[in-house]
Design an enzyme around this catalytic site. Structure first.
Site, PDB file in Angstrom:
ATOM      1  CB  SER A  97      37.553  30.433  28.927  1.00  0.00           C
ATOM      2  OG  SER A  97      38.667  30.554  28.090  1.00  0.00           O
ATOM      3  CG  ASP A 155      44.248  32.987  32.389  1.00  0.00           C
ATOM      4  OD1 ASP A 155      44.713  32.512  31.334  1.00  0.00           O
ATOM      5  OD2 ASP A 155      43.030  33.189  32.581  1.00  0.00           O
ATOM      6  CG  HIS A 190      42.382  29.587  31.446  1.00  0.00           C
ATOM      7  ND1 HIS A 190      41.762  30.758  31.126  1.00  0.00           N
ATOM      8  CD2 HIS A 190      41.690  28.625  30.802  1.00  0.00           C
ATOM      9  CE1 HIS A 190      40.759  30.521  30.305  1.00  0.00           C
ATOM     10  NE2 HIS A 190      40.697  29.230  30.094  1.00  0.00           N
TER      11      HIS A 190
END
Length: 315
Positions: A160, A256, A286
């Protein structure tokens, strides 16, 4: 909301988390959100694997000391090395939240893993995290012998926000003459903070764990101004030239918000001849990579990440 695309185990986890209730992340202060981040996903991270040695260090950076944690597996060196940048939107998480992940990668890759506890926003806004991650990676390269690391086999990676930082470090090292990196591993990386106008942002804006509103909250805390989002050090997808970057493994999750920008970055790397593997994990959300204790896709992704580090070529 039916969420048909989700794997059953992912849907069950989301339903469990929703049943627990709690305030929306964007309604919390950073301090409150950090406390929540420490505890909320811990039960699903999986077993904490043992490694031969861990060491917490404070290294010198250009703007102060930087905490790092070194994970050394049992294999004899010199070993490949992964410099790992944790996720958390540049606002949340630390060495402890990603300890299980780093231990698993060190064991499975047979590599020294160096986790970087970079400064967090909003106390330290962009580009503080970039400065710290650059300095820490340079320190690793300069101290390869001490760490038992092969300086020709150093990778950067993260999830991320950490994937964002890994892309940026790869670009900066190319432009600043090294040190040479052998691999970049980007797990659902943030690559464009200038725009959230993608189909995945529209389709998965709510109800799939990481929401558009949360990403706006993270962006607002990280950037000093909207104009910072146009800087390639914040939005590497906006870099004009991606030639000459290290080989890349890009991992995305089908459900996501960040899926499309990660895959767009992988396509741009491939278009200029960078060796890239891009894997979309179907039915995942996610942060599935960090939840191998609950999600089989997370276990597969950790294995894929580790295999890439273990098999990276000498640079």
């Amino acid at each position: 909301m039916t969420r048909e695309k989700l794997y059953p185990e992912v849907r069950a986890l989301l339903e469990h988390l929703e049943a627990q209730g709690g305030p929306a992340l964007e309604s919390l202060s950073p301090a409150e959100a950090r406390r929540e981040a420490v505890e909320s996903l811990k039960p699903w991270q999986g077993e904490r694997e043992e490694v031969a040695h861990t060491e917490d260090l404070q290294i010198a950076g250009p703007e102060g000391s930087i905490p790092i944690r070194v994970y050394t597996p049992g294999e004899r060196g010199p070993l490949p090395c992964l410099v790992y940048f944790h996720g958390g939107g540049w606002v949340l998480c630390d060495l402890e939240t990603h300890d299980t992940t780093c231990r698993a990668l060190a064991r499975k890759a047979g590599a020294v893993v160096v986790a970087v506890d970079y400064r967090l926003a909003p106390e330290h806004r962009f580009p503080a995290a970039v400065v710290d991650c650059c300095a820490a990676t340079r320190w690793v390269a300069a101290n390869a012998e001490r760490l038992g690391v092969d300086p020709r086999r150093i990778a950067v990676g993260g999830d991320s926000a950490g994937g964002n930082l890994a892309t940026v470090i790869s670009l900066k090292f190319r432009d600043e003459g090294g040190p040479a990196l052998a691999l970049q591993v980007l797990v659902y990386p943030v690559t464009n903070l200038a725009s959230f106008d993608t189909p995945s942002y529209q389709e998965f804006a709510e109800g799939y764990y990481l929401t558009r509103a949360e990403m706006e909250w993270f962006r607002g805390h990280y950037l000093g101004s909207p104009e910072d989002g146009l800087n390639p050090d914040a939005s590497p997808l906006l870099a004009t030239d991606l030639h000459g970057l290290p080989p890349a493994l890009v991992i995305t999750a089908e459900c996501d918000t960040l899926r499309d920008e990660g895959e767009a970055y992988a396509r741009r790397l491939a278009e200029v001849g960078v060796e890239v593997t891009c894997t979309r994990y179907a039915g995942m959300i996610h942060p599935f990579f960090s939840l191998p204790g609950a999600i089989s896709g997370g276990r597969r992704a950790v294995e894929q990440f580790a295999a890439a580090v273990r098999g990276m070529a000498i640079k």
